[in-house]
Design a protein around this motif. Structure first.
Motif, PDB file in Angstrom:
ATOM      1  N   ARG A 111       0.771 -33.294  11.618  1.00 43.83           N
ATOM      2  CA  ARG A 111       1.486 -32.606  12.701  1.00 43.83           C
ATOM      3  C   ARG A 111       2.538 -31.624  12.207  1.00 43.83           C
ATOM      4  NH1 ARG A 111       3.129 -36.462  17.462  1.00 43.83           N
ATOM      5  NH2 ARG A 111       5.094 -35.999  16.448  1.00 43.83           N
ATOM      6  N   SER A 112       2.827 -31.621  10.934  1.00 47.81           N
ATOM      7  CA  SER A 112       3.845 -30.715  10.401  1.00 47.81           C
ATOM      8  C   SER A 112       3.203 -29.795   9.366  1.00 47.81           C
ATOM      9  CB  SER A 112       4.990 -31.520   9.773  1.00 47.81           C
ATOM     10  OG  SER A 112       6.047 -30.665   9.394  1.00 47.81           O
ATOM     11  N   SER A 113       2.845 -28.601   9.803  1.00 49.46           N
ATOM     12  CA  SER A 113       2.166 -27.641   8.928  1.00 49.46           C
ATOM     13  C   SER A 113       3.070 -27.196   7.793  1.00 49.46           C
ATOM     14  CB  SER A 113       1.762 -26.400   9.723  1.00 49.46           C
ATOM     15  OG  SER A 113       0.867 -26.732  10.738  1.00 49.46           O
ATOM     16  N   LEU A 114       2.432 -26.797   6.727  1.00 54.28           N
ATOM     17  CA  LEU A 114       3.161 -26.139   5.641  1.00 54.28           C
ATOM     18  C   LEU A 114       3.270 -24.661   5.985  1.00 54.28           C
ATOM     19  CD1 LEU A 114       1.472 -27.764   2.517  1.00 54.28           C
ATOM     20  CD2 LEU A 114       3.848 -28.061   3.254  1.00 54.28           C
ATOM     21  N   ILE A 115       4.374 -24.069   5.662  1.00 54.61           N
ATOM     22  CA  ILE A 115       4.581 -22.636   5.862  1.00 54.61           C
ATOM     23  C   ILE A 115       4.541 -21.999   4.479  1.00 54.61           C
ATOM     24  CG2 ILE A 115       6.112 -20.857   6.786  1.00 54.61           C
ATOM     25  CD1 ILE A 115       5.036 -22.936   8.876  1.00 54.61           C
ATOM     26  N   ARG A 116       3.765 -20.946   4.344  1.00 60.19           N
ATOM     27  CA  ARG A 116       3.692 -20.265   3.046  1.00 60.19           C
ATOM     28  C   ARG A 116       3.796 -18.763   3.250  1.00 60.19           C
ATOM     29  NH1 ARG A 116      -2.660 -21.151   1.466  1.00 60.19           N
ATOM     30  NH2 ARG A 116      -3.484 -19.654   2.966  1.00 60.19           N
ATOM     31  N   LEU A 117       4.195 -18.095   2.181  1.00 63.70           N
ATOM     32  CA  LEU A 117       4.280 -16.637   2.192  1.00 63.70           C
ATOM     33  C   LEU A 117       2.889 -16.032   2.266  1.00 63.70           C
ATOM     34  CD1 LEU A 117       6.857 -15.902  -0.675  1.00 63.70           C
ATOM     35  CD2 LEU A 117       7.223 -15.612   1.778  1.00 63.70           C
ATOM     36  N   THR A 118       2.782 -14.942   3.002  1.00 63.02           N
ATOM     37  CA  THR A 118       1.567 -14.122   2.938  1.00 63.02           C
ATOM     38  C   THR A 118       1.797 -13.099   1.821  1.00 63.02           C
ATOM     39  OG1 THR A 118       2.455 -12.500   4.482  1.00 63.02           O
ATOM     40  CG2 THR A 118       1.178 -14.347   5.435  1.00 63.02           C
ATOM     41  N   ASP A 119       0.781 -12.329   1.513  1.00 61.11           N
ATOM     42  CA  ASP A 119       0.956 -11.269   0.511  1.00 61.11           C
ATOM     43  C   ASP A 119       2.043 -10.285   0.957  1.00 61.11           C
ATOM     44  OD1 ASP A 119      -0.970 -12.396  -1.127  1.00 61.11           O
ATOM     45  OD2 ASP A 119      -2.576 -11.054  -0.449  1.00 61.11           O
ATOM     46  N   ASP A 120       2.046  -9.954   2.263  1.00 62.51           N
ATOM     47  CA  ASP A 120       3.082  -9.048   2.778  1.00 62.51           C
ATOM     48  C   ASP A 120       4.465  -9.679   2.661  1.00 62.51           C
ATOM     49  OD1 ASP A 120       1.211  -7.114   3.376  1.00 62.51           O
ATOM     50  OD2 ASP A 120       1.211  -7.512   5.553  1.00 62.51           O
ATOM     51  N   GLY A 121       4.550 -10.995   2.902  1.00 63.78           N
ATOM     52  CA  GLY A 121       5.828 -11.688   2.773  1.00 63.78           C
ATOM     53  C   GLY A 121       6.329 -11.684   1.346  1.00 63.78           C
ATOM     54  N   ARG A 122       5.423 -11.919   0.403  1.00 62.33           N
ATOM     55  CA  ARG A 122       5.812 -11.901  -1.023  1.00 62.33           C
ATOM     56  C   ARG A 122       6.269 -10.500  -1.419  1.00 62.33           C
ATOM     57  NH1 ARG A 122       6.095 -15.202  -4.665  1.00 62.33           N
ATOM     58  NH2 ARG A 122       4.819 -16.761  -3.654  1.00 62.33           N
ATOM     59  N   THR A 123       5.552  -9.490  -0.973  1.00 65.67           N
ATOM     60  CA  THR A 123       5.941  -8.105  -1.272  1.00 65.67           C
ATOM     61  C   THR A 123       7.324  -7.799  -0.700  1.00 65.67           C
ATOM     62  OG1 THR A 123       3.638  -7.390  -1.349  1.00 65.67           O
ATOM     63  CG2 THR A 123       5.297  -5.683  -0.948  1.00 65.67           C
ATOM     64  N   ALA A 124       7.563  -8.243   0.536  1.00 64.20           N
ATOM     65  CA  ALA A 124       8.848  -7.973   1.186  1.00 64.20           C
ATOM     66  C   ALA A 124      10.001  -8.654   0.460  1.00 64.20           C
ATOM     67  CB  ALA A 124       8.804  -8.428   2.647  1.00 64.20           C
ATOM     68  N   ILE A 125       9.848  -9.945   0.143  1.00 60.19           N
ATOM     69  CA  ILE A 125      10.964 -10.654  -0.503  1.00 60.19           C
ATOM     70  C   ILE A 125      11.137 -10.187  -1.948  1.00 60.19           C
ATOM     71  CG2 ILE A 125       9.671 -12.724  -1.215  1.00 60.19           C
ATOM     72  CD1 ILE A 125      13.340 -12.554   0.064  1.00 60.19           C
ATOM     73  N   ASP A 126      10.067  -9.833  -2.618  1.00 60.27           N
ATOM     74  CA  ASP A 126      10.195  -9.289  -3.973  1.00 60.27           C
ATOM     75  C   ASP A 126      10.978  -7.978  -3.960  1.00 60.27           C
ATOM     76  OD1 ASP A 126       8.846 -11.434  -5.076  1.00 60.27           O
ATOM     77  OD2 ASP A 126       6.954 -10.356  -5.388  1.00 60.27           O
ATOM     78  N   ALA A 127      10.741  -7.136  -2.956  1.00 57.15           N
ATOM     79  CA  ALA A 127      11.482  -5.873  -2.853  1.00 57.15           C
ATOM     80  C   ALA A 127      12.965  -6.138  -2.609  1.00 57.15           C
ATOM     81  CB  ALA A 127      10.899  -5.004  -1.734  1.00 57.15           C
ATOM     82  N   VAL A 128      13.268  -7.117  -1.755  1.00 63.30           N
ATOM     83  CA  VAL A 128      14.667  -7.469  -1.485  1.00 63.30           C
ATOM     84  C   VAL A 128      15.331  -7.992  -2.761  1.00 63.30           C
ATOM     85  CG1 VAL A 128      16.159  -9.098  -0.243  1.00 63.30           C
ATOM     86  CG2 VAL A 128      14.321  -7.923   0.969  1.00 63.30           C
ATOM     87  N   ILE A 129      14.654  -8.880  -3.464  1.00 65.80           N
ATOM     88  CA  ILE A 129      15.213  -9.465  -4.695  1.00 65.80           C
ATOM     89  C   ILE A 129      15.444  -8.373  -5.739  1.00 65.80           C
ATOM     90  CG2 ILE A 129      14.755 -11.044  -6.619  1.00 65.80           C
ATOM     91  CD1 ILE A 129      15.452 -12.462  -3.947  1.00 65.80           C
ATOM     92  N   THR A 130      14.520  -7.439  -5.852  1.00 64.32           N
ATOM     93  CA  THR A 130      14.678  -6.331  -6.803  1.00 64.32           C
ATOM     94  C   THR A 130      15.909  -5.498  -6.462  1.00 64.32           C
ATOM     95  OG1 THR A 130      12.312  -6.251  -7.261  1.00 64.32           O
ATOM     96  CG2 THR A 130      13.577  -4.252  -7.735  1.00 64.32           C
ATOM     97  N   ARG A 131      16.076  -5.176  -5.168  1.00 65.64           N
ATOM     98  CA  ARG A 131      17.238  -4.387  -4.743  1.00 65.64           C
ATOM     99  C   ARG A 131      18.530  -5.161  -4.953  1.00 65.64           C
ATOM    100  NH1 ARG A 131      20.371  -4.674  -0.945  1.00 65.64           N
ATOM    101  NH2 ARG A 131      19.095  -5.999   0.334  1.00 65.64           N
TER     102      ARG A 131
END
Length: 168
Positions: A111-131
């Motif tokens: 009943r409790s799904s796992l939440i994971r990054l999509t490719d777009d999510g990884r790209t977005a957070i990687d860009a934030v971390i880089t900045r």
């Protein structure tokens, strides 16, 4: 030859010895005095960049946690970030609406799904971390790895004191 002795100078505190609780408490208030404004300024910086990156501070926190730890349930994210499950759920819903995260089956709990990054999510957070990393490089100064390690140690110990605080 005469020898004159100097009066004893006041002894310097020994920074290598643990502080007594009475001496430690006011020093930790100094940490809080810096940490509060720092957190608020960093939060404001993230908010100001939201129009550029499209990530609220809450969504950014969810993406960063998933980037660091891999797929998690909403309750696990809430505990890890000391945020209410309801708030984390809203941030996950917002991230999912933008295609940044997705729910997947959780073999440990139906009943409790796992939440994971999509490719777009990884790209977005990687860009934030880089900045943000480029911004953090401006800290400079004479800080050492040991300084940072001690800082993290102190903050972690302080966090442990408040582990029992209910965020729901």
């Amino acid at each position: 030859m005469t020898h004159t002795s100097k009066p004893d100078a006041p002894s310097e505190p020994d920074d290598s010895q643990p502080l007594t609780p009475d001496d430690l408490a006011p020093r930790l208030y100094e940490v809080f005095a810096v940490l509060g404004p720092l957190y608020r300024r960093v939060s404001r910086k993230v908010e100001l960049n939201e129009p550029i990156e499209g990530l609220s501070i809450g969504v950014r926190a969810v993406l960063d946690l998933l980037r660091a730890q891999g797929p998690l349930t909403v309750p696990q994210m809430g505990r890890a970030q000391a945020l209410s499950r309801q708030f984390v759920q809203r941030m996950v819903n917002e991230a999912a609406a933008h295609g940044l995260v997705e729910a997947v089956a959780n073999p440990a709990h139906q009943r409790s799904s796992l939440i994971r990054l999509t490719d777009d999510g990884r790209t977005a957070i990687d860009a934030v971390i880089t900045r943000e990393s480029a911004l953090l490089k401006r800290v400079g100064g004479d800080l050492t790895g040991a300084d940072v390690e001690r800082c993290v140690r102190v903050l972690t110990r302080m966090l442990e004191v408040f582990e029992d605080v209910d965020v729901n």
